[in-house]
Enzyme design. Structure first.
Site, PDB file in Angstrom:
ATOM      1  N   THR A 189      -0.286 -76.495 -19.757  1.00 22.77           N
ATOM      2  CA  THR A 189       0.550 -76.998 -20.959  1.00 22.77           C
ATOM      3  C   THR A 189      -0.480 -77.036 -22.247  1.00 22.77           C
ATOM      4  O   THR A 189      -1.668 -77.455 -22.271  1.00 22.77           O
ATOM      5  CB  THR A 189       0.647 -78.351 -20.517  1.00 22.77           C
TER       6      THR A 189
ATOM      7  N   ARG B 211      13.300 -77.111 -11.616  1.00 25.38           N
ATOM      8  CA  ARG B 211      12.368 -78.077 -11.668  1.00 25.38           C
ATOM      9  C   ARG B 211      11.664 -78.480 -13.059  1.00 25.38           C
ATOM     10  O   ARG B 211      11.735 -77.478 -14.028  1.00 25.38           O
ATOM     11  CB  ARG B 211      11.230 -77.450 -11.075  1.00 25.38           C
ATOM     12  N   VAL B 212      11.148 -79.645 -13.220  1.00 26.22           N
ATOM     13  CA  VAL B 212      10.915 -80.419 -14.369  1.00 26.22           C
ATOM     14  C   VAL B 212       9.286 -80.888 -14.210  1.00 26.22           C
ATOM     15  O   VAL B 212       9.197 -81.583 -13.286  1.00 26.22           O
ATOM     16  CB  VAL B 212      11.913 -81.049 -15.154  1.00 26.22           C
ATOM     17  N   GLY B 213       8.379 -80.577 -14.923  1.00 32.89           N
ATOM     18  CA  GLY B 213       7.224 -81.269 -15.049  1.00 32.89           C
ATOM     19  C   GLY B 213       7.102 -82.411 -15.525  1.00 32.89           C
ATOM     20  O   GLY B 213       7.815 -83.278 -15.974  1.00 32.89           O
TER      21      GLY B 213
ATOM     22  N   THR C 111      -2.479 -82.142 -18.245  1.00 35.46           N
ATOM     23  CA  THR C 111      -2.174 -80.763 -18.282  1.00 35.46           C
ATOM     24  C   THR C 111      -2.510 -80.622 -16.812  1.00 35.46           C
ATOM     25  O   THR C 111      -3.136 -81.475 -15.887  1.00 35.46           O
ATOM     26  CB  THR C 111      -3.026 -79.978 -19.176  1.00 35.46           C
TER      27      THR C 111
ATOM     28  N   GLY D  80       2.121 -81.033 -12.624  1.00 31.68           N
ATOM     29  CA  GLY D  80       2.896 -81.977 -13.274  1.00 31.68           C
ATOM     30  C   GLY D  80       3.384 -83.050 -12.222  1.00 31.68           C
ATOM     31  O   GLY D  80       3.420 -84.128 -12.612  1.00 31.68           O
TER      32      GLY D  80
HETATM   33  N1  GLY Z   1       1.869 -79.842 -16.630  1.00 32.83           N
HETATM   34  C1  GLY Z   1       2.929 -78.845 -16.819  1.00 32.83           C
HETATM   35  C2  GLY Z   1       3.881 -78.889 -15.684  1.00 32.83           C
HETATM   36  O1  GLY Z   1       3.387 -79.185 -14.242  1.00 32.83           O
HETATM   37  O2  GLY Z   1       4.900 -78.538 -15.779  1.00 32.83           O
END
Ligand code: GLY
Length: 328
Positions: A189, A217-219, A240, A243
């Site tokens: 990220t 999927r969302v982080g 970062t 997630g």
């Molecule tokens: N840190 C970014 C994610 O896991 O989507």
């Protein structure tokens, strides 16, 4: 070990607090200050700095900084050139926040080069904070953002190779933890935090998320409090790495609240890493945090070695720093 670590950190910061002192492990920089995650943070802080200098607002600055990384086809974990999900489609998450508490975010957004700008538009043009998927796409189109193909031939090749591996006779289970191991070596990220000369703050982050993730999927990056949190009274933090781990501890909010209680930014980031580790048995997935206090003090800490971040302060050139890590 984890318990000892927590006690040691607690005693250290508690003693300093009793003495009316701050731990000095974070350097205090000359405002304005911009910090951003990973090596690609260099281009981000440079652009943010120029934008502020040229009369842009803090929001303009953090948005512009993140946009540079989103448009870079060589960064495999953000925007154009980012790795697709398991079905071969690039889906993006982003958020933006100013220290007053105003914020906007998008997730599971496909086909737009600058999700951070769509997130800003959500903040400025809607009564909401967070739009996802088809709704976010419809909103972006209404706002005049153009649809583009984000899957570069290079990212597609890697995805096809990954898919091929999934079809071999004894593949590793195709779960998130396996796919996410790529992030350890592959800069993750982009998170950018900035304080202006008066100590007002803003931040933004953007990602294509875990490589070859499950569809939908969302982080942490678009989740205010997990991937990003900014409060003018205290400071800002971003995350970062893995997630799912960051979400479980609401990492960025935790760090800002620890700083509110008097922790130095580095100590606050370290405590978040320790908290994360106490909640997971996996020591192989990178998780890292970056924090900026309103007076210009910065801090960073990661679980594994290798987390770099870029710094730009008044009167000095951009520099890249290596964060300390809990594990060696
Ligand atoms: N840190 C970014 C994610 O896991 O989507």
């Amino acid at each position: 070990m984890q318990r000892r670590e927590l006690i040691r950190l607690g005693v250290a910061s508690g003693l300093l607090g009793l003495l009316g002192l701050r731990c000095s492990s974070a350097s205090k920089l000359r405002l304005p200050v911009a910090v951003a995650t990973w090596n690609h943070g260099r281009q981000a802080v440079e652009m943010a700095w120029q934008t502020l200098r040229q009369g842009g607002s803090l929001l303009d600055a953090v948005e512009a900084g993140v946009r540079v990384v989103e448009a870079d086809p060589n960064v495999r974990t953000v925007g154009l050139g980012g790795y697709p999900d398991a079905t071969g489609r690039v889906t993006l998450d982003a958020s933006i926040m100013e220290g007053t508490g105003r914020c906007g975010a998008v997730a599971f957004l496909e086909g737009f080069l600058h999700p951070v700008s769509v997130a800003r538009r959500v903040m400025e043009k809607t009564p909401h904070v967070f739009l996802v998927g088809e709704g976010a796409r419809a909103f972006a189109l209404e706002e005049g953002f153009e649809e583009v193909n984000l899957l570069t031939p290079e990212a597609e090749q890697d995805w096809l190779r990954w898919k091929e591996q999934q079809n071999t006779p004894a593949p590793p289970p195709p779960n998130l933890e396996n796919t996410n191991r790529i992030d350890v070596d592959n800069h993750d990220t982009v998170g950018l935090l900035m304080a202006d000369a008066t100590g007002r703050l803003a931040g933004a982050c953007s990602t294509s998320g875990a490589a070859f993730k499950m569809r939908g999927r969302v982080g942490d990056s678009p989740i205010i409090g997990a991937g990003l949190f900014v409060d003018n009274e205290v400071g800002a933090a971003c995350a970062t790495g893995w997630g799912e781990g960051v979400i479980r501890i609401a990492g960025s909010h935790l760090i800002v609240e620890l700083m509110r209680q008097g922790d130095d930014p580095t100590i606050a980031c370290r405590k978040a890493v320790v908290r994360y580790r106490a909640r997971t048995s996996d020591d192989t997935l990178q998780v890292a945090f970056l924090a900026l206090r309103r007076d210009g003090a910065i801090g960073a800490y990661s679980l594994l070695p290798g987390f770099t971040y870029a710094v730009k302060e008044a009167g000095r050139k951009v520099r890249l720093q290596q964060a300390p890590s809990l594990l060696s």
